[in-house]
Design a protein around this motif. Structure first.
Motif, PDB file in Angstrom:
ATOM      1  N   ASP A   1      -8.414   9.269  -2.049  1.00 56.87           N
ATOM      2  CA  ASP A   1      -8.918   8.458  -3.165  1.00 56.87           C
ATOM      3  C   ASP A   1      -9.298   7.050  -2.714  1.00 56.87           C
ATOM      4  O   ASP A   1     -10.340   6.522  -3.108  1.00 56.87           O
TER       5      ASP A   1
ATOM      6  N   GLU B   1       3.985   9.546 -10.116  1.00 61.69           N
ATOM      7  CA  GLU B   1       3.320   9.771 -11.400  1.00 61.69           C
ATOM      8  C   GLU B   1       2.595  11.116 -11.460  1.00 61.69           C
ATOM      9  O   GLU B   1       1.931  11.427 -12.448  1.00 61.69           O
TER      10      GLU B   1
ATOM     11  N   TRP C   1       0.829  -1.205   0.000  1.00 60.23           N
ATOM     12  CA  TRP C   1       0.000   0.000   0.000  1.00 60.23           C
ATOM     13  C   TRP C   1       0.869   1.262   0.000  1.00 60.23           C
ATOM     14  O   TRP C   1       0.572   2.226  -0.691  1.00 60.23           O
TER      15      TRP C   1
ATOM     16  N   ASP D   1       2.228   1.588  -3.471  1.00 59.75           N
ATOM     17  CA  ASP D   1       1.198   2.135  -4.356  1.00 59.75           C
ATOM     18  C   ASP D   1       1.107   3.654  -4.204  1.00 59.75           C
ATOM     19  O   ASP D   1       0.969   4.378  -5.195  1.00 59.75           O
ATOM     20  N   ALA D   2       1.188   4.132  -2.975  1.00 61.48           N
ATOM     21  CA  ALA D   2       1.147   5.582  -2.722  1.00 61.48           C
ATOM     22  C   ALA D   2       2.375   6.262  -3.331  1.00 61.48           C
ATOM     23  O   ALA D   2       2.263   7.343  -3.922  1.00 61.48           O
ATOM     24  N   ARG D   3       3.543   5.623  -3.197  1.00 61.49           N
ATOM     25  CA  ARG D   3       4.766   6.200  -3.771  1.00 61.49           C
ATOM     26  C   ARG D   3       4.627   6.344  -5.286  1.00 61.49           C
ATOM     27  O   ARG D   3       4.956   7.384  -5.864  1.00 61.49           O
ATOM     28  N   ILE D   4       4.115   5.321  -5.945  1.00 61.87           N
ATOM     29  CA  ILE D   4       3.929   5.361  -7.400  1.00 61.87           C
ATOM     30  C   ILE D   4       2.914   6.436  -7.778  1.00 61.87           C
ATOM     31  O   ILE D   4       3.114   7.197  -8.728  1.00 61.87           O
ATOM     32  N   TYR D   5       1.849   6.533  -7.033  1.00 63.00           N
ATOM     33  CA  TYR D   5       0.813   7.548  -7.249  1.00 63.00           C
ATOM     34  C   TYR D   5       1.433   8.950  -7.211  1.00 63.00           C
ATOM     35  O   TYR D   5       1.176   9.775  -8.086  1.00 63.00           O
ATOM     36  N   ILE D   6       2.244   9.198  -6.195  1.00 60.07           N
ATOM     37  CA  ILE D   6       2.898  10.508  -6.037  1.00 60.07           C
ATOM     38  C   ILE D   6       3.919  10.726  -7.147  1.00 60.07           C
ATOM     39  O   ILE D   6       3.968  11.796  -7.766  1.00 60.07           O
TER      40      ILE D   6
ATOM     41  N   ASP E   1      -3.816  13.005  -0.846  1.00 61.04           N
ATOM     42  CA  ASP E   1      -4.729  12.775  -1.976  1.00 61.04           C
ATOM     43  C   ASP E   1      -4.940  11.276  -2.208  1.00 61.04           C
ATOM     44  O   ASP E   1      -6.056  10.827  -2.479  1.00 61.04           O
ATOM     45  N   PHE E   2      -3.850  10.518  -2.115  1.00 58.72           N
ATOM     46  CA  PHE E   2      -3.937   9.067  -2.302  1.00 58.72           C
ATOM     47  C   PHE E   2      -4.870   8.453  -1.253  1.00 58.72           C
ATOM     48  O   PHE E   2      -5.753   7.663  -1.575  1.00 58.72           O
TER      49      PHE E   2
ATOM     50  N   LYS F   1       0.075  12.232  -9.638  1.00 60.67           N
ATOM     51  CA  LYS F   1      -1.381  12.192  -9.452  1.00 60.67           C
ATOM     52  C   LYS F   1      -1.834  12.959  -8.216  1.00 60.67           C
ATOM     53  O   LYS F   1      -3.014  13.247  -8.062  1.00 60.67           O
TER      54      LYS F   1
END
Length: 181
Positions: free
Chosen positions: A148, A137, A127, A130-135, A144-145, A139
């Motif tokens: 969401d 990219e 998890w 996933d947050a690291r990738i979200y940031i 925010d993650f 997003k």
């Protein structure tokens, strides 16, 4: 009972076992009572509950237990706190159902299983990744993650989907502890 394991559905040729909620050995008159037969994931049934009696702790102390077929849903609030390398879990419900909650946690080792899933070497680490990738990219932020994921939890008809009922409080605890992706 745990919310962690997926139950086999209509498209499966095999089904989950039915647990005798009140153990057959202690309540033989309930062996074929359909309200005592409860569909249960294999992990809950065969690894944790086994022959535990929901009405008596160690065959001596009478206690209250959730009735699996009750029509009113029970609201359970889950929160985590991270102190150093320790993940603390707090599960609460209304005062009227606190005894039932304690029975449920003991019978199915809920705290152990929830904490194990949220460990950084298990889903908790995924998890955060996933947050690291979200940031990365672009997003949004960690906050925010979390928002969401929380929105998906609120809008999805199945609160257990992707363990979001644990993911949201875990991510909030990480944020509070200063653990940022």
């Amino acid at each position: 009972f745990c919310g962690l394991s997926k139950m086999k559905g209509n498209l499966h040729t095999k089904k989950e076992a039915y647990d005798h909620y009140f153990p057959q050995e202690k309540y033989p008159f309930n062996t074929i009572n359909f309200y005592n037969l409860v569909p249960t994931c294999n992990t809950c049934n065969s690894s944790y509950k086994l022959r535990k009696d929901p009405l008596y702790l160690n065959d001596k102390i009478k206690r209250k237990a959730y009735y699996p077929y009750k029509t009113k849903n029970t609201s359970i609030n889950i929160s985590f706190e991270i102190k150093g390398k320790t993940l603390n879990l707090d599960i609460k419900t209304s005062e009227l159902e606190s005894e039932e909650l304690e029975t449920w946690k003991e019978i199915y080792s809920i705290e152990e299983r929830y904490k194990a899933l949220c460990d950084f070497m298990d889903e908790g680490g995924s998890w955060i990744e996933d947050a690291r990738i979200y940031i990365e990219e672009g997003k949004g932020t960690f906050n925010d993650f979390i928002s969401d994921v929380e929105m998906l939890l609120d809008k999805h008809p199945n609160p257990y989907h992707e363990s979001r009922f644990l993911k949201v409080p875990f991510l909030k605890a990480c944020q509070s502890a200063g653990i940022n992706p």
